[in-house]
Design a protein around this motif. Structure first.
Motif, PDB file in Angstrom:
ATOM      1  N   LEU A   1       0.697  15.647  -2.905  1.00 18.43           N
ATOM      2  CA  LEU A   1       1.435  14.663  -2.413  1.00 18.43           C
ATOM      3  C   LEU A   1       1.158  14.226  -0.984  1.00 18.43           C
ATOM      4  N   ALA A   2       1.377  15.390  -0.022  1.00 20.88           N
ATOM      5  CA  ALA A   2       1.037  15.196   1.337  1.00 20.88           C
ATOM      6  C   ALA A   2      -0.282  15.096   1.558  1.00 20.88           C
ATOM      7  N   GLU A   3      -1.239  15.361   1.039  1.00 22.30           N
ATOM      8  CA  GLU A   3      -2.827  15.339   1.213  1.00 22.30           C
ATOM      9  C   GLU A   3      -3.125  13.908   0.918  1.00 22.30           C
ATOM     10  N   ALA A   4      -2.531  13.424  -0.270  1.00 20.55           N
ATOM     11  CA  ALA A   4      -3.144  12.067  -0.525  1.00 20.55           C
ATOM     12  C   ALA A   4      -2.207  11.050  -0.019  1.00 20.55           C
ATOM     13  N   MET A   5      -0.942  11.245   0.864  1.00 21.11           N
ATOM     14  CA  MET A   5      -0.473   9.984   1.410  1.00 21.11           C
ATOM     15  C   MET A   5      -0.971   9.584   2.336  1.00 21.11           C
ATOM     16  N   PRO A   6      -1.871  10.322   3.420  1.00 21.31           N
ATOM     17  CA  PRO A   6      -2.589   9.391   4.410  1.00 21.31           C
ATOM     18  C   PRO A   6      -3.605   8.389   3.786  1.00 21.31           C
ATOM     19  N   THR A   7      -4.366   8.620   2.881  1.00 27.37           N
ATOM     20  CA  THR A   7      -5.106   7.804   2.350  1.00 27.37           C
ATOM     21  C   THR A   7      -4.835   6.521   1.674  1.00 27.37           C
ATOM     22  N   LEU A   8      -3.265   6.903   1.121  1.00 29.61           N
ATOM     23  CA  LEU A   8      -2.783   5.636   0.628  1.00 29.61           C
ATOM     24  C   LEU A   8      -2.160   4.666   1.827  1.00 29.61           C
ATOM     25  N   THR A   9      -1.812   5.251   2.869  1.00 27.85           N
ATOM     26  CA  THR A   9      -1.053   4.394   3.657  1.00 27.85           C
ATOM     27  C   THR A   9      -1.771   4.106   4.894  1.00 27.85           C
ATOM     28  N   GLN A  10      -2.917   4.530   5.221  1.00 32.74           N
ATOM     29  CA  GLN A  10      -3.557   4.104   6.502  1.00 32.74           C
ATOM     30  C   GLN A  10      -4.729   3.160   6.140  1.00 32.74           C
ATOM     31  N   PRO A  11      -4.899   1.970   6.711  1.00 32.58           N
ATOM     32  CA  PRO A  11      -5.684   0.893   6.368  1.00 32.58           C
ATOM     33  C   PRO A  11      -7.051   1.529   6.571  1.00 32.58           C
ATOM     34  N   GLU A  12      -7.539   2.061   7.546  1.00 30.33           N
ATOM     35  CA  GLU A  12      -9.036   2.520   7.875  1.00 30.33           C
ATOM     36  C   GLU A  12      -9.510   3.384   6.901  1.00 30.33           C
ATOM     37  N   ILE A  13      -9.070   4.001   5.933  1.00 32.58           N
ATOM     38  CA  ILE A  13      -9.491   5.157   5.084  1.00 32.58           C
ATOM     39  C   ILE A  13     -10.427   4.487   4.083  1.00 32.58           C
ATOM     40  N   THR A  14      -9.919   3.208   3.428  1.00 30.90           N
ATOM     41  CA  THR A  14     -10.745   2.723   2.356  1.00 30.90           C
ATOM     42  C   THR A  14     -10.960   1.260   2.550  1.00 30.90           C
TER      43      THR A  14
END
Length: 554
Positions: A514-527
């Motif tokens: 969960l901790a590893e996936a959360m930045p990808t879910l919440t940061q706009p510049e990731i994807t």
């Protein structure tokens, strides 16, 4: 002596309280308890009329003579139909006519019993309001009956005058006249608009100043309102302000939001000092069942509901006053009157008590996944909460006031949460986060079958294989075969469907993932794709963790 029928006593007492004292009485047996009670009470002026067709028009004449509402009372069956022409005339001439029809119990309608036909709503579009009173057996029946009569009588002069219909089923025995006096009844009043120079405004301010324990509860509002600094200072310190995330930015100052957990932990001896004397409400729905139960069990002396439409909404069972005005205009008007008023301690009591309730620190669970997202949200975004467990668990955590919160609380159903969020995101420039449970998601999974998906859409899907909230219902034993039917047990994943629809799919089955996936879910510049994070938990463990948390609060 008056009839012992409690719905009759409520009706007659409220007619009197609303100043409707001219009554036209038609003969019959089913309405005899009504006729006897009205004709023997000294505050009513009764007129006998044999023919209902004439009686209705006679009542119109009485009403036209002084502009005040007049009641006409008839027995059951076709007697009521004979009032139809007069009702139509009253509607189009805007005459405040109150049609009171006695009725047989609903069980006997259509069973070849004498003088029975479907009477509720018989006048349809020719009356401003039609109510069917219950026969009273419980306190809730009495509250409901009282509310319906108030609603009908208020409508005789709301946005123009006109007729209303009150249908009252009466069971046998009919002729028990054993009550010596009419009961004390709650009278709901309505103020339409407020001018600081008129008598109504001064009367309200005098009533407000009587109370030191004042609370304002703000329900769901999908907007932002900017208060003047002077208003913020005065309003905030004179009231205990309670709202949920769904209230958004519609409150002066910082409201109390963790009241649901605080109410759970509140000791019995503290309840009297925390109960408001005056409750003021505006906005839409409140999610918290504990707040509703708290105020229904500990009613304020007065409850004012402020709304532009002035409709009767009696959520807490203690409504006394409707104020038909934009709520922010109302707050602006009263803020001036509070300038020289003594500041009560009550708001600080609520604030200080609720500060003692810690924000939860759950182990890996549905609740911890929601907390992880809410703590990671960017300052400016839109948060869409699905119904059932999600909207309740989100309330356990604080979020910045800059985040806009949306939820389908109009009917609070599980259907459509995802579709609504996707529609909103389709025309939004911000990131849109959707928190949704598995049943809500799979019920509305065709929402992803859309050509309007944008990269600003981020979905947190909480999948514990069934309906989590059903495990929290007290008294429901879901052992045996009922379990799979009530909780909709399943073993479905969104992975294939999400990837088919162009989502970046992520999943988590423990705290580390969960901790590893959360930045990808919440940061706009990731994807540049929409993102779906599916969090798998165990519903039995989730329920146990939640129960332990509330147990510790006690």
């Amino acid at each position: 002596m008056y009839s012992d029928k409690r719905n009759i006593l409520q009706l007659v007492a409220l007619l009197r309280a609303h100043g409707i004292t001219k009554v036209v009485l038609c003969p019959g047996s089913r309405n005899a308890p009504l006729v006897h009670t009205l004709s023997t009470h000294p505050d009513f002026v009764s007129y006998a009329m044999t023919d209902e067709r004439s009686a209705g028009f006679f009542a119109i004449g009485l009403a036209l003579s002084d502009g005040n509402p007049v009641a006409v009372c008839c027995t059951s069956g076709t007697a009521l139909l004979n009032l139809h022409p007069a009702v139509a005339e009253a509607y189009y001439q805007q005459v405040p006519l109150v049609v009171i029809s006695a009725d047989r119990p609903a069980a006997w309608i259509g069973q070849m019993d004498g003088q029975t036909l479907p009477q509720p709503e018989v006048f349809r579009s020719l009356v401003k309001k039609s109510v069917n009173l219950p026969e009273i057996h419980t306190e809730e029946d009495e509250w409901y009956c009282n509310r319906l009569v108030n609603e009908a009588l208020l409508e005789t002069h709301h946005h123009g005058k006109g007729p209303v219909h009150i249908n009252i089923p009466i069971s046998e025995p009919l002729f028990q006249f054993t009550v010596e006096a009419l009961p004390e009844v709650r009278v709901i009043t309505r103020y339409q608009g407020l001018n600081i120079y008129d008598r109504n405004y001064n009367e309200l301010m005098e009533r407000l100043e009587k109370y030191r324990r004042r609370m304002i509860i703000v329900g769901q509002m999908n907007l932002i309102y900017v208060f003047e600094k002077r208003q913020v200072k005065q309003l905030y310190k004179h009231f205990a302000w309670l709202t949920e995330h769904l209230g958004n930015r519609t409150i002066p100052g910082l409201p109390v939001k963790n009241f649901d957990a605080a109410l759970y932990a509140m000791p019995e001896e503290k309840i009297p000092q925390m109960t408001p004397e005056l409750l003021i409400t505006y906005g839409g729905h409140i999610v918290s069942k504990r707040l509703k139960k708290f105020l229904r069990r500990n009613p304020p002396k007065e409850h004012w509901h402020v709304s532009p439409d002035g409709e009767v909404v009696d959520l807490y069972g203690s409504l006394t006053t409707l104020i038909e005005i934009d709520p922010f205009e109302f707050l602006e008007k009263i803020s001036g009157a509070l300038l020289d008023s003594r500041t009560p301690d009550y708001p600080r009591q609520w604030e200080n008590y609720c500060k003692t309730i810690p924000e939860p620190d759950f182990p890996y669970s549905e609740m911890s996944a929601i907390g992880a997202l809410l703590k990671s949200l960017p300052d400016s975004c839109s948060l869409h909460l699905a119904n059932s467990s999600v909207v309740r668990y989100a309330q356990l955590y604080a979020i910045p006031p800059t985040i806009e919160v949306c939820c389908n609380r109009g009917t609070s159903g599980i259907e459509g949460s995802l579709s609504t969020a996707i529609g909103y995101a389709a025309c939004s420039d911000k990131l849109n986060f959707v928190v949704i449970g598995d049943l809500s998601f799979f019920y509305d999974m065709n929402a992803l079958w859309s050509t309007n998906l944008k990269p600003n859409l981020r979905i947190l899907l909480l999948n514990n294989g069934g309906g989590e909230i059903f495990h929290t219902l007290p008294g429901l034993d879901m052992s045996g075969t009922s379990h799979k039917f009530i909780t909709a047990v399943h073993k479905t994943s969104a992975k294939g469907w999400a990837e088919e629809r162009g989502f970046l799919y992520l999943c988590a089955e423990n705290e580390e993932q969960l901790a590893e996936a959360m930045p990808t879910l919440t940061q706009p510049e990731i994807t540049e794709q929409p993102v779906l994070l599916e969090v798998f938990t165990n519903k039995n463990k989730d329920a146990r963790i939640l129960k332990e948390y509330f147990h510790k609060l006690k």
